[in-house]
Design a protein around this motif. Structure first.
Motif, PDB file in Angstrom:
ATOM      1  N   LYS A 178      38.849  37.498  39.861  1.00 17.28           N
ATOM      2  CA  LYS A 178      38.791  38.359  41.054  1.00 17.28           C
ATOM      3  C   LYS A 178      40.180  38.539  41.645  1.00 17.28           C
ATOM      4  O   LYS A 178      40.540  39.633  42.093  1.00 17.28           O
ATOM      5  CB  LYS A 178      37.850  37.759  42.094  1.00 17.28           C
ATOM      6  N   THR A 206      39.924  45.560  48.544  1.00 13.14           N
ATOM      7  CA  THR A 206      39.588  46.856  47.956  1.00 13.14           C
ATOM      8  C   THR A 206      38.120  47.216  48.150  1.00 13.14           C
ATOM      9  O   THR A 206      37.796  48.375  48.438  1.00 13.14           O
ATOM     10  CB  THR A 206      39.952  46.890  46.468  1.00 13.14           C
ATOM     11  N   SER A 207      37.217  46.261  48.015  1.00 15.12           N
ATOM     12  CA  SER A 207      35.793  46.586  48.178  1.00 15.12           C
ATOM     13  C   SER A 207      35.489  47.017  49.610  1.00 15.12           C
ATOM     14  O   SER A 207      34.699  47.944  49.839  1.00 15.12           O
ATOM     15  CB  SER A 207      34.915  45.394  47.790  1.00 15.12           C
ATOM     16  N   TRP A 208      36.116  46.360  50.582  1.00 19.66           N
ATOM     17  CA  TRP A 208      35.892  46.704  51.985  1.00 19.66           C
ATOM     18  C   TRP A 208      36.447  48.093  52.299  1.00 19.66           C
ATOM     19  O   TRP A 208      35.813  48.894  52.997  1.00 19.66           O
ATOM     20  CB  TRP A 208      36.519  45.646  52.879  1.00 19.66           C
ATOM     21  N   GLN A 259      42.220  42.049  42.030  1.00 21.61           N
ATOM     22  CA  GLN A 259      42.681  42.495  43.339  1.00 21.61           C
ATOM     23  C   GLN A 259      44.167  42.844  43.299  1.00 21.61           C
ATOM     24  O   GLN A 259      44.599  43.844  43.870  1.00 21.61           O
ATOM     25  CB  GLN A 259      42.430  41.393  44.369  1.00 21.61           C
ATOM     26  N   ARG A 269      33.971  39.992  51.348  1.00 22.22           N
ATOM     27  CA  ARG A 269      34.575  41.329  51.388  1.00 22.22           C
ATOM     28  C   ARG A 269      35.998  41.217  50.885  1.00 22.22           C
ATOM     29  O   ARG A 269      36.820  40.586  51.523  1.00 22.22           O
ATOM     30  CB  ARG A 269      34.572  41.889  52.814  1.00 22.22           C
ATOM     31  N   SER A 270      36.285  41.804  49.731  1.00 19.75           N
ATOM     32  CA  SER A 270      37.672  41.831  49.266  1.00 19.75           C
ATOM     33  C   SER A 270      38.390  42.992  49.939  1.00 19.75           C
ATOM     34  O   SER A 270      37.766  43.861  50.554  1.00 19.75           O
ATOM     35  CB  SER A 270      37.726  41.993  47.744  1.00 19.75           C
ATOM     36  N   GLN A 319      36.808  50.527  50.164  1.00 25.10           N
ATOM     37  CA  GLN A 319      35.944  51.507  49.503  1.00 25.10           C
ATOM     38  C   GLN A 319      34.692  51.760  50.338  1.00 25.10           C
ATOM     39  O   GLN A 319      34.237  52.907  50.461  1.00 25.10           O
ATOM     40  CB  GLN A 319      35.570  51.010  48.107  1.00 25.10           C
ATOM     41  N   GLN A 320      34.149  50.714  50.939  1.00 27.25           N
ATOM     42  CA  GLN A 320      32.974  50.865  51.783  1.00 27.25           C
ATOM     43  C   GLN A 320      33.277  51.672  53.041  1.00 27.25           C
ATOM     44  O   GLN A 320      32.498  52.529  53.452  1.00 27.25           O
ATOM     45  CB  GLN A 320      32.430  49.497  52.194  1.00 27.25           C
TER      46      GLN A 320
END
Length: 253
Positions: free
Chosen positions: A77, A125-127, A81, A122-123, A129-130
């Motif tokens: 992960k 990038t994922s956050w 990232q 919440r990473s 994107q959301q």
């Protein structure tokens, strides 16, 4: 000088503003936010074993009087990232992204995003994107619905600097510092002055029971006249998903 607006706490001066560990340039940040698919650097090109900013971050942790938890990282992960962000581990942002699942500061009042962890799922990038925030990179938040982001061009001033979305004004404030100085301040600086009107009795207990993907929905809303006439002890606080707080805030509640 950090700004003061409305009923926000005084935005304190951040000490040691000379701290710098591979700070992002404006052009570099715009590259990250655009996520260009050409000329992407590999993990091997971004990883710097002997010159990681994590050494300095750990020194700040040791020097701090507040509780700080560096959440452990899952290697794959962290690698993903780092490649997604296209920064090296010489930079403070890169070190946090690759070497931590995130950082919990002051019993978890402040949450610095990393590569993700069960306690902070919440990473970076994922956050982002959301949240789908244009030309800003969200990198941290607090339990009362405040969001910290690197300005990637949304505002013409302080591109590459940290801005704060204040829950008591529903407006972005230029903190006039970069990511490294922001993290240094969050870990060792005077956050009590910054949040002086927002702590409440037994906040430590309430925050300790909050999940990393949650925030407090506070009523009356902090930006309202009613909230300004009350103390935080007089406001109700309900744990809700952080994304729900974000959606409410960006839409002006």
């Amino acid at each position: 000088m950090l700004l003061s607006t409305g009923c926000c706490p005084s935005r304190v001066d951040v000490e040691d503003s000379s701290v710098s560990h591979g700070e992002l340039t404006a052009s570099k940040l715009l590259f990250i936010l655009a996520r260009l698919e050409t000329e992407m650097k590999s993990f091997e090109e971004l990883y710097c074993e002997k010159d990681s900013a994590m050494d300095e971050i750990k020194k700040w942790q040791s020097a701090s009087e507040r509780k700080i938890t560096l959440l452990p990282v899952e290697l794959e992960k962290g690698k993903k990232q780092l490649v997604d962000l296209q920064v090296t581990t010489r930079s403070t942002l890169g070190a946090v992204a690759f070497e931590t699942g995130g950082i919990l500061i002051h019993q978890g009042w402040l949450r610095i995003l990393g590569s993700g962890h069960p306690h902070l799922p919440r990473s970076i990038t994922s956050w982002n994107q959301q949240c789908a925030l244009n030309r800003m990179l969200l990198v941290a938040d607090d339990v009362i619905g405040g969001f910290f982001a690197i300005n990637g061009g949304m505002f013409p001033d302080s591109v590459g600097g940290i801005w704060y979305f204040a829950p008591d004004s529903l407006a972005w404030e230029d903190l006039e510092i970069g990511y490294t100085d922001f993290l240094h301040w969050a870990m060792t600086g005077d956050i009590h002055t910054f949040y002086e009107t927002f702590f409440w009795t037994d906040w430590e207990k309430d925050v300790s029971e909050l999940k990393g993907n949650e925030m407090f929905a506070i009523y009356p809303f902090l930006w309202s006249k009613e909230a300004r006439e009350l103390t935080m002890d007089g406001c109700s606080k309900k744990p809700v998903p952080a994304l729900e707080i974000w959606e409410m805030s960006k839409n002006g509640v």
